[in-house]
Write an enzyme that holds these catalytic residues in place. Structure first.
Site, PDB file in Angstrom:
ATOM      1  N   TYR A  68       0.654  -1.130   0.191  1.00 24.47           N
ATOM      2  CA  TYR A  68      -0.181  -0.134  -0.245  1.00 24.47           C
ATOM      3  C   TYR A  68       0.731   1.246  -0.136  1.00 24.47           C
ATOM      4  O   TYR A  68       1.663   0.833   1.092  1.00 24.47           O
ATOM      5  CB  TYR A  68      -0.428   0.175   1.425  1.00 24.47           C
ATOM      6  CG  TYR A  68      -2.449  -1.275   1.197  1.00 24.47           C
ATOM      7  CD1 TYR A  68      -2.186  -1.791  -0.064  1.00 24.47           C
ATOM      8  CD2 TYR A  68      -2.170  -1.349   2.417  1.00 24.47           C
ATOM      9  CE1 TYR A  68      -3.100  -3.080   0.376  1.00 24.47           C
ATOM     10  CE2 TYR A  68      -3.073  -2.548   2.766  1.00 24.47           C
ATOM     11  CZ  TYR A  68      -4.029  -3.530   1.789  1.00 24.47           C
ATOM     12  OH  TYR A  68      -4.046  -4.188   1.477  1.00 24.47           O
ATOM     13  N   HIS A 132       1.031 -12.001   1.183  1.00 25.46           N
ATOM     14  CA  HIS A 132      -0.788 -11.415   0.843  1.00 25.46           C
ATOM     15  C   HIS A 132      -1.399 -12.242  -0.116  1.00 25.46           C
ATOM     16  O   HIS A 132      -2.503 -11.922  -0.813  1.00 25.46           O
ATOM     17  CB  HIS A 132      -0.008 -10.165   0.171  1.00 25.46           C
ATOM     18  CG  HIS A 132      -1.028  -8.850  -0.481  1.00 25.46           C
ATOM     19  ND1 HIS A 132      -0.616  -7.524   0.057  1.00 25.46           N
ATOM     20  CD2 HIS A 132      -2.231  -8.947  -0.439  1.00 25.46           C
ATOM     21  CE1 HIS A 132      -1.837  -6.452  -0.313  1.00 25.46           C
ATOM     22  NE2 HIS A 132      -2.303  -7.431  -0.339  1.00 25.46           N
TER      23      HIS A 132
HETATM   24  P1  NAP Z   1     -13.694  -1.068   1.789  1.00 21.84           P
HETATM   25  O1  NAP Z   1     -13.330  -0.872   3.142  1.00 21.84           O
HETATM   26  O2  NAP Z   1     -14.897  -2.075   1.948  1.00 21.84           O
HETATM   27  O3  NAP Z   1     -14.514   0.260   1.598  1.00 21.84           O
HETATM   28  C1  NAP Z   1     -13.641   1.515   1.558  1.00 21.84           C
HETATM   29  C2  NAP Z   1     -14.447   2.426   1.155  1.00 21.84           C
HETATM   30  O4  NAP Z   1     -15.840   2.717   1.421  1.00 21.84           O
HETATM   31  C3  NAP Z   1     -13.264   4.023   1.097  1.00 21.84           C
HETATM   32  O5  NAP Z   1     -13.857   4.414  -0.806  1.00 21.84           O
HETATM   33  C4  NAP Z   1     -14.489   4.763   2.072  1.00 21.84           C
HETATM   34  O6  NAP Z   1     -14.671   6.155   1.787  1.00 21.84           O
HETATM   35  C5  NAP Z   1     -15.649   3.731   1.960  1.00 21.84           C
HETATM   36  N1  NAP Z   1     -16.195   4.112   2.973  1.00 21.84           N
HETATM   37  C6  NAP Z   1     -16.215   3.479   4.781  1.00 21.84           C
HETATM   38  N2  NAP Z   1     -16.710   3.552   5.977  1.00 21.84           N
HETATM   39  C7  NAP Z   1     -17.467   4.452   4.612  1.00 21.84           C
HETATM   40  C8  NAP Z   1     -19.888   4.696   5.266  1.00 21.84           C
HETATM   41  N3  NAP Z   1     -19.692   4.476   6.574  1.00 21.84           N
HETATM   42  N4  NAP Z   1     -19.862   5.755   4.596  1.00 21.84           N
HETATM   43  C9  NAP Z   1     -19.607   5.756   2.870  1.00 21.84           C
HETATM   44  N5  NAP Z   1     -18.424   5.241   2.908  1.00 21.84           N
HETATM   45  C10 NAP Z   1     -17.758   4.129   3.772  1.00 21.84           C
HETATM   46  O7  NAP Z   1     -12.023  -1.711   0.648  1.00 21.84           O
HETATM   47  P2  NAP Z   1     -10.976  -1.284   1.106  1.00 21.84           P
HETATM   48  O8  NAP Z   1     -10.455  -0.888   1.240  1.00 21.84           O
HETATM   49  O9  NAP Z   1     -10.979  -2.449  -0.767  1.00 21.84           O
HETATM   50  O10 NAP Z   1     -11.025  -2.800   2.058  1.00 21.84           O
HETATM   51  C11 NAP Z   1     -11.085  -2.463   3.495  1.00 21.84           C
HETATM   52  C12 NAP Z   1      -9.512  -2.854   4.098  1.00 21.84           C
HETATM   53  O11 NAP Z   1      -9.030  -4.519   3.574  1.00 21.84           O
HETATM   54  C13 NAP Z   1      -8.071  -1.892   2.886  1.00 21.84           C
HETATM   55  O12 NAP Z   1      -8.432  -0.772   3.347  1.00 21.84           O
HETATM   56  C14 NAP Z   1      -7.091  -3.573   2.429  1.00 21.84           C
HETATM   57  O13 NAP Z   1      -6.298  -3.078   4.536  1.00 21.84           O
HETATM   58  C15 NAP Z   1      -7.473  -4.601   3.040  1.00 21.84           C
HETATM   59  N6  NAP Z   1      -7.654  -5.343   1.833  1.00 21.84           N
HETATM   60  C16 NAP Z   1      -6.800  -6.655   1.977  1.00 21.84           C
HETATM   61  C17 NAP Z   1      -6.837  -6.376   0.743  1.00 21.84           C
HETATM   62  C18 NAP Z   1      -5.819  -8.645   0.121  1.00 21.84           C
HETATM   63  O14 NAP Z   1      -5.828  -8.692  -0.549  1.00 21.84           O
HETATM   64  N7  NAP Z   1      -5.934  -8.985   1.589  1.00 21.84           N
HETATM   65  C19 NAP Z   1      -7.344  -6.548  -0.670  1.00 21.84           C
HETATM   66  C20 NAP Z   1      -8.295  -5.631  -0.361  1.00 21.84           C
HETATM   67  C21 NAP Z   1      -7.913  -4.691   0.803  1.00 21.84           C
HETATM   68  P3  NAP Z   1     -13.476   7.392   2.575  1.00 21.84           P
HETATM   69  O15 NAP Z   1     -12.241   6.372   2.300  1.00 21.84           O
HETATM   70  O16 NAP Z   1     -13.573   8.110   1.726  1.00 21.84           O
HETATM   71  O17 NAP Z   1     -13.926   7.101   4.384  1.00 21.84           O
END
Ligand code: NAP
Length: 298
Positions: A68, A132
């Site tokens: 990241y 990962h």
């Molecule tokens: P997510 O958590 O499903 O969604 C994040 C998005 O949702 C951001 O744009 C955020 O906006 C928005 N959001 C968050 N809370 C909200 C709310 N209450 N109301 C409206 N919008 C909201 O997606 P993600 O970042 O892909 O997944 C979460 C974490 O999982 C990642 O950050 C990472 O640490 C991990 N991840 C791991 C892998 C892997 O391969 N292991 C893959 C993907 C993700 P704002 O930022 O503007 O608040």
């Protein structure tokens, strides 16, 4: 008082569900993701402030990765953590998760990568260190690297990410592989394939499933079915999506939220209890796949 109300947040009073790790420790089932942080220097100060606020709100589990922002997300998290630890937060209350890229996951590679991550995070150890996703390096070699890191005290637990049932079976057959402490996969209302086999198997092994992208990277936050359920609880669709993930035992959700309102709303989602009618509606709109489906990835 509606769930979405900001003043409902009080880190001391809002307890949430926990997940049990094979090590015997319980950790909060709601954590915070950091994907997308640390990519742009002009946003850095605001990102550190958001993570610092998260710590004040009560978030204690943080998910990051060397990938990241090419170490930038770890650095942003490190700055926020350093400030909180200086302010008296006990280190053992925080659970920091980071990940090594598959092409760095050789025995020597994990050591060099972990050292870089520790420097960026300004920590002397990572609580949970994940592969990962599966790449070309033999699992046995990566496990040996993780074991070496544990001997050095640089990581406490190790695990994997994006591993399906067959991958976990292969892992548990290599020497030391049964010590895998967690598997982080895509799990949300639209990505329910893991409920069929992976989640029950992980539960049987007391291996927490870390649900990434529980909001489908924001795509779920305006869904009409979620709006309908949210309206019944004076909540938001995002809170409903998170409450649905969090109601699964053995699952930890790590939504990413970069602004104060989202951080607070997501935190209070821990209090939202979905009723039978809510669950039936969600089941109709987001049905469990009828048969096995390949593991979804983002
Ligand atoms: P997510 O958590 O499903 O969604 C994040 C998005 O949702 C951001 O744009 C955020 O906006 C928005 N959001 C968050 N809370 C909200 C709310 N209450 N109301 C409206 N919008 C909201 O997606 P993600 O970042 O892909 O997944 C979460 C974490 O999982 C990642 O950050 C990472 O640490 C991990 N991840 C791991 C892998 C892997 O391969 N292991 C893959 C993907 C993700 P704002 O930022 O503007 O608040």
């Amino acid at each position: 008082m509606g769930l979405r109300t900001e003043c409902a947040v009080d880190a001391q009073s809002v307890g949430g569900p926990e997940v049990a790790f094979p090590s015997g420790e319980d950790r909060p089932a709601l954590g915070l993701g950091t994907f997308g942080l640390g990519e742009d220097d002009s946003r850095r100060a605001a990102e550190v402030r958001a993570l610092r606020l998260a710590l004040d709100i009560g978030y204690r589990v943080f998910d990051t990765a060397e990938m990241y922002g090419d170490g930038g997300a770890e650095a942003v998290l490190g700055a926020a953590l350093a400030d909180a630890l200086r302010g008296g937060l006990p280190r053992e209350q925080v659970f920091v998760v980071s990940k090594v890229l598959p092409h760095h996951a050789s025995e020597d590679g994990v050591i060099a990568t972990c050292e870089r991550s520790l420097r960026a995070l300004r920590l002397d150890h990572i609580d949970l260190y994940l592969l990962h996703w599966r790449g070309g390096v033999a699992l046995q070699e990566t496990v040996r690297g993780f074991e070496a890191l544990q001997r050095r005290g640089w990581i406490r637990l190790w695990g994997v990410s994006n591993f399906d049932v067959a991958d976990l079976a292969e892992l548990s057959a290599v020497p030391g592989g049964k010590a895998c402490a967690a598997n982080q996969v895509y799990f949300s209302l639209t990505q329910r394939g893991v409920e069929r086999e992976l989640l029950p198997r992980q539960r049987a092994q007391q291996m927490p499933l870390m649900a990434y992208s529980p909001l489908d990277q924001g795509e779920l936050v305006d869904h009409p079915a979620l709006r309908e359920v949210a309206a019944r609880h004076q909540a938001t669709p995002a809170q409903v999506a998170l409450a649905w993930v969090l109601r699964h035992p053995g699952v930890m959700a790590i939504p990413k939220a970069g602004n104060a309102v989202h951080l607070r709303h997501n935190w209070t989602a821990q209090q939202l209890v979905l009723g039978d009618e809510d669950l039936a509606l969600l089941e109709r709109r987001f049905p469990l796949p009828r048969g096995p489906v390949p593991l979804a990835m983002r």
